[in-house]
Design a protein around this motif. Structure first.
Motif, PDB file in Angstrom:
ATOM      1  N   ASP A   1      22.807  41.894  76.285  1.00 21.81           N
ATOM      2  CA  ASP A   1      22.394  40.646  76.913  1.00 21.81           C
ATOM      3  C   ASP A   1      21.075  40.147  76.352  1.00 21.81           C
ATOM      4  OD1 ASP A   1      24.658  40.676  78.376  1.00 21.81           O
ATOM      5  OD2 ASP A   1      23.730  41.370  80.239  1.00 21.81           O
ATOM      6  N   GLN A   2      20.589  40.870  75.348  1.00 22.74           N
ATOM      7  CA  GLN A   2      19.337  40.430  74.753  1.00 22.74           C
ATOM      8  C   GLN A   2      19.572  39.283  73.783  1.00 22.74           C
ATOM      9  OE1 GLN A   2      16.494  41.546  76.042  1.00 22.74           O
ATOM     10  NE2 GLN A   2      17.997  42.548  77.379  1.00 22.74           N
ATOM     11  N   LYS A   3      18.565  38.483  73.647  1.00 24.53           N
ATOM     12  CA  LYS A   3      18.666  37.363  72.732  1.00 24.53           C
ATOM     13  C   LYS A   3      18.693  37.864  71.289  1.00 24.53           C
ATOM     14  CE  LYS A   3      16.636  32.915  71.642  1.00 24.53           C
ATOM     15  NZ  LYS A   3      15.960  31.762  72.257  1.00 24.53           N
TER      16      LYS A   3
ATOM     17  N   TYR B   1      18.925  29.045  66.019  1.00 24.67           N
ATOM     18  CA  TYR B   1      20.154  28.271  66.172  1.00 24.67           C
ATOM     19  C   TYR B   1      20.696  27.854  64.813  1.00 24.67           C
ATOM     20  CZ  TYR B   1      19.283  28.042  71.158  1.00 24.67           C
ATOM     21  OH  TYR B   1      19.078  28.368  72.466  1.00 24.67           O
TER      22      TYR B   1
ATOM     23  N   ASN C   1      23.865  30.106  80.530  1.00 24.45           N
ATOM     24  CA  ASN C   1      22.956  28.987  80.249  1.00 24.45           C
ATOM     25  C   ASN C   1      23.504  28.084  79.145  1.00 24.45           C
ATOM     26  OD1 ASN C   1      21.089  30.149  82.056  1.00 24.45           O
ATOM     27  ND2 ASN C   1      20.386  31.482  80.420  1.00 24.45           N
TER      28      ASN C   1
ATOM     29  N   SER D   1      29.241  32.324  71.166  1.00 23.58           N
ATOM     30  CA  SER D   1      29.370  32.982  72.469  1.00 23.58           C
ATOM     31  C   SER D   1      30.363  34.136  72.409  1.00 23.58           C
ATOM     32  CB  SER D   1      29.793  31.970  73.536  1.00 23.58           C
ATOM     33  OG  SER D   1      31.007  31.354  73.182  1.00 23.58           O
TER      34      SER D   1
ATOM     35  N   TYR E   1      23.860  43.393  70.689  1.00 24.95           N
ATOM     36  CA  TYR E   1      22.598  42.920  71.245  1.00 24.95           C
ATOM     37  C   TYR E   1      22.660  42.877  72.762  1.00 24.95           C
ATOM     38  CZ  TYR E   1      21.310  41.707  66.545  1.00 24.95           C
ATOM     39  OH  TYR E   1      21.014  41.768  65.218  1.00 24.95           O
TER      40      TYR E   1
ATOM     41  N   TYR F   1      24.668  37.121  75.021  1.00 14.12           N
ATOM     42  CA  TYR F   1      23.515  36.390  75.539  1.00 14.12           C
ATOM     43  C   TYR F   1      23.858  34.913  75.703  1.00 14.12           C
ATOM     44  CZ  TYR F   1      18.864  34.228  75.557  1.00 14.12           C
ATOM     45  OH  TYR F   1      17.770  33.477  75.871  1.00 14.12           O
ATOM     46  N   TYR F   2      24.696  34.426  74.809  1.00 16.78           N
ATOM     47  CA  TYR F   2      25.013  33.000  74.826  1.00 16.78           C
ATOM     48  C   TYR F   2      26.270  32.677  75.628  1.00 16.78           C
ATOM     49  CZ  TYR F   2      21.388  32.381  71.340  1.00 16.78           C
ATOM     50  OH  TYR F   2      20.176  32.345  70.693  1.00 16.78           O
TER      51      TYR F   2
ATOM     52  N   TRP G   1      21.447  25.963  75.724  1.00 17.85           N
ATOM     53  CA  TRP G   1      21.448  26.265  74.287  1.00 17.85           C
ATOM     54  C   TRP G   1      22.407  25.368  73.505  1.00 17.85           C
ATOM     55  CZ3 TRP G   1      25.720  27.870  71.625  1.00 17.85           C
ATOM     56  CH2 TRP G   1      26.777  28.479  72.334  1.00 17.85           C
TER      57      TRP G   1
END
Length: 160
Positions: free
Chosen positions: A11-13, A18, A53, A44, A9, A49-50, A57
């Motif tokens: 860097d895309q979400k 969750y 930030n 992660s 994926y 992506y995770y 999240w």
DNA sequence: CGTTGTTTATGCAATA
DNA sequence: TATTGCATAAACAACG
């Protein structure tokens, strides 16, 4: 519609809630239960992506663990010291994503409200799986001092 | 202290 | 369109 469970994926979400991500993490573990930090790590590790930030999240994730009845907190044993508790899935919530979506469930898994009178004196064996299922106390006051063997061979190394 | 949990609130978007 | 599931923020207690 491909539903790759690993990576790709960028860097895309990722298209997972969750709740999905957390369930995946728990499912992936040998004992079907993980401490918070390991859930973080699972996510992660395979979803870039995770990796940013984290403050945001991870707060959301913690909120989900506490808020959703589908997650059950199992206290640590004294002989297995550490930071938090172990998180696992409520046995009645295993088919949560039977729609295959992983984004939005049809219905949120909710335990029956504290209708205290219902099974007042129908106490099942305190260590039986029935006692978990019928535990309708609010999450805050819920304390499971046992290990549902439904979750497979969970062993603390010095469990004798 | 930083981490782990709990709880309330708000806004958005998918679904019925 | 009303309801519901979800994401996010934030305040706070508890714990190691």
């Amino acid at each position: 519609m491909p539903r790759p469970c690993r990576e790709s994926y960028g860097d895309q979400k990722p298209p997972y809630s969750y709740i999905s991500l957390t369930a995946m993490a728990i499912w992936s573990s040998p004992d079907k239960m993980l401490p918070l930090a390991d859930i973080y790590r699972f996510i992660s590790d395979r979803f870039p992506y995770y990796r940013r930030n984290t403050q945001r999240w991870q707060n959301s994730l913690r909120h989900n663990l506490s808020f959703n009845d589908c997650f059950v907190k199992i206290p640590r044993r004294p002989d297995r010291p550490g930071k938090g508790a172990y998180w696992t899935l409520h046995p009645a919530a295993l088919d949560m994503f039977e729609n295959g979506s992983f984004l939005r469930r049809r219905k949120r898994f909710k335990l029956p409200k504290p209708e205290e009178d219902k099974e007042k004196r129908k106490r099942p064996a305190p260590f039986s799986i029935e006692s978990i299922m019928s535990d309708s106390r609010p999450a805050a006051s819920k304390q499971l001092h046992y290990l549902p063997n439904l979750y497979g061979p969970f062993r603390f190394d010095s469990c004798k």
